[in-house]
Design a protein around this motif. Structure first.
Motif, short mmCIF file in Angstrom:
data_model
loop_
_atom_site.label_atom_id
_atom_site.label_comp_id
_atom_site.label_asym_id
_atom_site.label_seq_id
_atom_site.Cartn_x
_atom_site.Cartn_y
_atom_site.Cartn_z
N UNK A 131 27.31 39.98 40.65
CA UNK A 131 27.73 40.35 42.01
C UNK A 131 29.05 39.69 42.38
N UNK A 132 29.17 38.40 42.12
CA UNK A 132 30.41 37.68 42.46
C UNK A 132 31.59 38.20 41.65
N UNK A 133 31.36 38.49 40.38
CA UNK A 133 32.43 38.99 39.52
C UNK A 133 32.86 40.39 39.95
N UNK A 134 31.90 41.25 40.24
CA UNK A 134 32.25 42.60 40.68
C UNK A 134 33.03 42.56 41.99
N UNK A 135 32.61 41.72 42.91
CA UNK A 135 33.31 41.58 44.19
C UNK A 135 34.76 41.14 43.96
N UNK A 136 34.95 40.15 43.09
CA UNK A 136 36.30 39.68 42.76
C UNK A 136 37.13 40.80 42.14
N UNK A 137 36.56 41.51 41.17
CA UNK A 137 37.29 42.59 40.51
C UNK A 137 37.70 43.68 41.50
N UNK A 138 36.80 44.06 42.38
CA UNK A 138 37.11 45.12 43.34
C UNK A 138 38.27 44.73 44.25
N UNK A 139 38.34 43.46 44.65
CA UNK A 139 39.46 43.02 45.48
C UNK A 139 40.75 42.99 44.66
N UNK A 140 40.68 42.51 43.42
CA UNK A 140 41.87 42.50 42.56
C UNK A 140 42.39 43.92 42.37
N UNK A 141 41.49 44.86 42.13
CA UNK A 141 41.86 46.26 41.93
C UNK A 141 42.50 46.84 43.19
N UNK A 142 41.87 46.63 44.32
CA UNK A 142 42.34 47.17 45.59
C UNK A 142 43.69 46.58 46.01
N UNK A 143 43.80 45.28 45.96
CA UNK A 143 45.02 44.60 46.43
C UNK A 143 46.22 44.90 45.54
N UNK A 144 45.97 45.20 44.27
CA UNK A 144 47.07 45.46 43.34
C UNK A 144 47.19 46.94 42.97
N UNK A 145 46.38 47.79 43.63
CA UNK A 145 46.41 49.23 43.41
C UNK A 145 46.35 49.57 41.92
N UNK A 146 45.31 49.05 41.26
CA UNK A 146 45.16 49.19 39.82
C UNK A 146 44.28 50.39 39.48
N UNK A 147 44.74 51.16 38.52
CA UNK A 147 43.96 52.25 37.95
C UNK A 147 43.47 51.79 36.58
N UNK A 148 42.23 52.06 36.25
CA UNK A 148 41.67 51.62 34.97
C UNK A 148 42.53 52.03 33.78
N UNK A 149 43.18 53.17 33.86
CA UNK A 149 44.03 53.65 32.76
C UNK A 149 45.22 52.73 32.51
N UNK A 150 45.59 51.92 33.49
CA UNK A 150 46.74 51.02 33.35
C UNK A 150 46.35 49.63 32.87
#
Length: 125
Positions: A21-40
């Motif tokens: 849960x903690x790791x997923x929460x961290x990843x989701x914020x990293x993805x959102x704040x940096x506008x990351x697409x999995x393909x990149x």
């Protein structure tokens, strides 16, 4: 340009669900704040302190839609005396047009002490 995006969080208990849960929460914020697409994303490296062994934090990436093909790996941190306990760290390697100073490194929970110079409170997303 290839950039590294760092993140870290802490947990209270060495519990499988709490780790994921903690790791997923961290990843989701990293993805959102940096506008990351999995393909990149070239890869994600997760590390944990010696007091965490109930789950692989890398498994949390598999819980995010579209991220099942991103290469991930979990490993242990060097057990430096006095280091922050119960800590999960992330290094995400991505292709991005963002400048180095535009990258949002995310530190949550007790991990904010690791890089207070880079930390802004971004707990939810």
């Amino acid at each position: 340009m290839i950039r590294g995006i760092r993140g870290a969080t802490t947990i209270e208990n060495n519990d499988k669900q709490e780790i994921l849960t903690a790791t997923e929460k961290l990843l989701r914020v990293m993805i959102s704040e940096n506008k990351i697409d999995a393909e990149d994303v070239a890869q994600i490296v997760f590390s944990v302190t010696d007091d965490i062994d109930a789950a692989f934090p890398a498994a949390a990436a598999r819980q995010i839609d579209g991220w099942s093909f991103v290469p991930v790996m979990s490993m242990r941190e060097i057990p430096v005396p006095g280091s922050l306990p119960m800590c999960i760290r992330v290094m995400m390697t991505v292709n991005t047009a963002a400048k180095q100073e535009e990258i949002q490194h995310i530190y949550q929970g007790g991990a904010i002490v690791l890089r207070p110079d880079l930390s802004t409170v971004k707990e939810n997303n």
